[in-house]
Design a protein around this motif. Structure first.
Motif, PDB file in Angstrom:
ATOM      1  N   ILE A   1      -5.445  17.058  -1.639  1.00  0.00           N
ATOM      2  CA  ILE A   1      -5.933  15.678  -1.777  1.00  0.00           C
ATOM      3  C   ILE A   1      -4.820  14.713  -1.374  1.00  0.00           C
ATOM      4  N   GLU A   2      -5.199  13.687  -0.612  1.00  0.00           N
ATOM      5  CA  GLU A   2      -4.283  12.589  -0.298  1.00  0.00           C
ATOM      6  C   GLU A   2      -4.944  11.290  -0.728  1.00  0.00           C
ATOM      7  N   VAL A   3      -4.119  10.290  -1.050  1.00  0.00           N
ATOM      8  CA  VAL A   3      -4.667   9.016  -1.509  1.00  0.00           C
ATOM      9  C   VAL A   3      -3.956   7.830  -0.847  1.00  0.00           C
ATOM     10  N   VAL A   4      -4.656   6.710  -0.846  1.00  0.00           N
ATOM     11  CA  VAL A   4      -4.084   5.407  -0.487  1.00  0.00           C
ATOM     12  C   VAL A   4      -4.275   4.545  -1.733  1.00  0.00           C
ATOM     13  N   ALA A   5      -3.195   3.878  -2.159  1.00  0.00           N
ATOM     14  CA  ALA A   5      -3.271   3.101  -3.405  1.00  0.00           C
ATOM     15  C   ALA A   5      -2.518   1.784  -3.263  1.00  0.00           C
ATOM     16  N   LEU A   6      -2.929   0.819  -4.056  1.00  0.00           N
ATOM     17  CA  LEU A   6      -2.209  -0.447  -4.148  1.00  0.00           C
ATOM     18  C   LEU A   6      -0.950  -0.227  -4.971  1.00  0.00           C
ATOM     19  N   VAL A   7       0.121  -0.908  -4.595  1.00  0.00           N
ATOM     20  CA  VAL A   7       1.373  -0.842  -5.338  1.00  0.00           C
ATOM     21  C   VAL A   7       1.492  -2.116  -6.148  1.00  0.00           C
ATOM     22  N   LYS A   8       1.861  -1.974  -7.409  1.00  0.00           N
ATOM     23  CA  LYS A   8       1.978  -3.126  -8.306  1.00  0.00           C
ATOM     24  C   LYS A   8       3.088  -4.066  -7.890  1.00  0.00           C
TER      25      LYS A   8
ATOM     26  N   SER B   1      -0.711   3.962  -9.617  1.00  0.00           N
ATOM     27  CA  SER B   1      -1.393   4.849 -10.556  1.00  0.00           C
ATOM     28  C   SER B   1      -2.753   5.225  -9.987  1.00  0.00           C
ATOM     29  N   LEU B   2      -3.412   6.166 -10.641  1.00  0.00           N
ATOM     30  CA  LEU B   2      -4.758   6.555 -10.207  1.00  0.00           C
ATOM     31  C   LEU B   2      -5.711   5.364 -10.227  1.00  0.00           C
ATOM     32  N   GLU B   3      -5.511   4.431 -11.163  1.00  0.00           N
ATOM     33  CA  GLU B   3      -6.378   3.267 -11.280  1.00  0.00           C
ATOM     34  C   GLU B   3      -6.237   2.322 -10.085  1.00  0.00           C
ATOM     35  N   SER B   4      -5.172   2.487  -9.308  1.00  0.00           N
ATOM     36  CA  SER B   4      -4.933   1.633  -8.142  1.00  0.00           C
ATOM     37  C   SER B   4      -5.312   2.306  -6.823  1.00  0.00           C
ATOM     38  N   VAL B   5      -5.844   3.530  -6.896  1.00  0.00           N
ATOM     39  CA  VAL B   5      -6.235   4.235  -5.679  1.00  0.00           C
ATOM     40  C   VAL B   5      -7.462   3.559  -5.072  1.00  0.00           C
ATOM     41  N   VAL B   6      -7.386   3.279  -3.776  1.00  0.00           N
ATOM     42  CA  VAL B   6      -8.521   2.657  -3.090  1.00  0.00           C
ATOM     43  C   VAL B   6      -9.284   3.668  -2.233  1.00  0.00           C
ATOM     44  N   LYS B   7      -8.619   4.761  -1.835  1.00  0.00           N
ATOM     45  CA  LYS B   7      -9.262   5.768  -0.980  1.00  0.00           C
ATOM     46  C   LYS B   7      -8.631   7.127  -1.244  1.00  0.00           C
TER      47      LYS B   7
ATOM     48  N   LEU C   1       0.827  -1.211   0.000  1.00  0.00           N
ATOM     49  CA  LEU C   1       0.000   0.000   0.000  1.00  0.00           C
ATOM     50  C   LEU C   1       0.858   1.256   0.000  1.00  0.00           C
ATOM     51  N   PHE C   2       0.446   2.229  -0.789  1.00  0.00           N
ATOM     52  CA  PHE C   2       1.093   3.541  -0.836  1.00  0.00           C
ATOM     53  C   PHE C   2       0.173   4.558  -0.180  1.00  0.00           C
ATOM     54  N   TYR C   3       0.713   5.317   0.750  1.00  0.00           N
ATOM     55  CA  TYR C   3      -0.011   6.387   1.433  1.00  0.00           C
ATOM     56  C   TYR C   3       0.641   7.695   1.023  1.00  0.00           C
ATOM     57  N   SER C   4      -0.088   8.534   0.291  1.00  0.00           N
ATOM     58  CA  SER C   4       0.501   9.812  -0.106  1.00  0.00           C
ATOM     59  C   SER C   4       0.309  10.846   0.992  1.00  0.00           C
TER      60      SER C   4
ATOM     61  N   LYS D   1      -1.793  16.432 -10.978  1.00  0.00           N
ATOM     62  CA  LYS D   1      -0.464  16.241 -11.591  1.00  0.00           C
ATOM     63  C   LYS D   1       0.513  15.750 -10.539  1.00  0.00           C
ATOM     64  N   ASN D   2       0.450  16.351  -9.350  1.00  0.00           N
ATOM     65  CA  ASN D   2       1.341  15.951  -8.268  1.00  0.00           C
ATOM     66  C   ASN D   2       1.041  14.525  -7.809  1.00  0.00           C
ATOM     67  N   LEU D   3      -0.237  14.207  -7.645  1.00  0.00           N
ATOM     68  CA  LEU D   3      -0.606  12.856  -7.226  1.00  0.00           C
ATOM     69  C   LEU D   3      -0.139  11.816  -8.238  1.00  0.00           C
ATOM     70  N   ILE D   4      -0.340  12.090  -9.509  1.00  0.00           N
ATOM     71  CA  ILE D   4       0.091  11.156 -10.562  1.00  0.00           C
ATOM     72  C   ILE D   4       1.599  10.930 -10.472  1.00  0.00           C
ATOM     73  N   ALA D   5       2.362  11.996 -10.230  1.00  0.00           N
ATOM     74  CA  ALA D   5       3.826  11.885 -10.153  1.00  0.00           C
ATOM     75  C   ALA D   5       4.268  11.024  -8.966  1.00  0.00           C
ATOM     76  N   VAL D   6       3.687  11.255  -7.795  1.00  0.00           N
ATOM     77  CA  VAL D   6       4.108  10.463  -6.628  1.00  0.00           C
ATOM     78  C   VAL D   6       3.606   9.021  -6.736  1.00  0.00           C
ATOM     79  N   LEU D   7       2.418   8.836  -7.297  1.00  0.00           N
ATOM     80  CA  LEU D   7       1.920   7.476  -7.510  1.00  0.00           C
ATOM     81  C   LEU D   7       2.831   6.714  -8.466  1.00  0.00           C
TER      82      LEU D   7
END
Length: 125
Positions: free
Chosen positions: A118-125, A67-73, A26-29, A55-61
């Protein structure tokens, strides 16, 4: 295992924190505000600021292997609930097919007087 994420494609942290952390898969931005990668605040309206945040979220993801497609929250902090529809319009451009869980709250003030964060939590490939 905990791994810090850093990319020059997004603004550097403006305090004692990282752009994001990976724990297991999991990635926590950290919250992203409308600063350019060079650290310059976007002066535009809330829609322009929201585009910069994405743009910033896409870069850190991307740096995290996600990626945005892997964001869960996603958590959206806004200066004024009166601008919710405008922010939501831009948000929908980035999350049009994949729709992660989301919270949205109005706050008294954001860093550097941003209109949105905006902050996100995403799955990491």
């Amino acid at each position: 295992m905990v791994k810090s994420v850093h990319t020059n494609q997004a603004p550097a942290a403006i305090g004692p924190y990282s752009q994001g952390i990976i724990v297991n898969n999991l990635f926590y931005s950290s919250g992203q505000i409308p600063l350019t990668a060079e650290g310059v605040m976007v002066d535009g309206d809330v829609k322009e600021q929201t585009h910069q945040v994405f743009k910033n979220l896409i870069a850190v993801l991307e740096e995290a292997g996600s990626s945005l497609e892997s964001v869960v929250k996603a958590t959206v902090f806004i200066k004024s609930m009166d601008e919710f529809a405008l922010i939501n319009e831009v948000y929908g451009e980035y999350f049009h097919t994949h729709k992660p869980a989301r919270s949205c709250v109005e706050v008294a003030r954001l860093p550097k007087d941003a209109l949105v964060e905006i902050e996100v939590v995403a799955l990491v490939k």
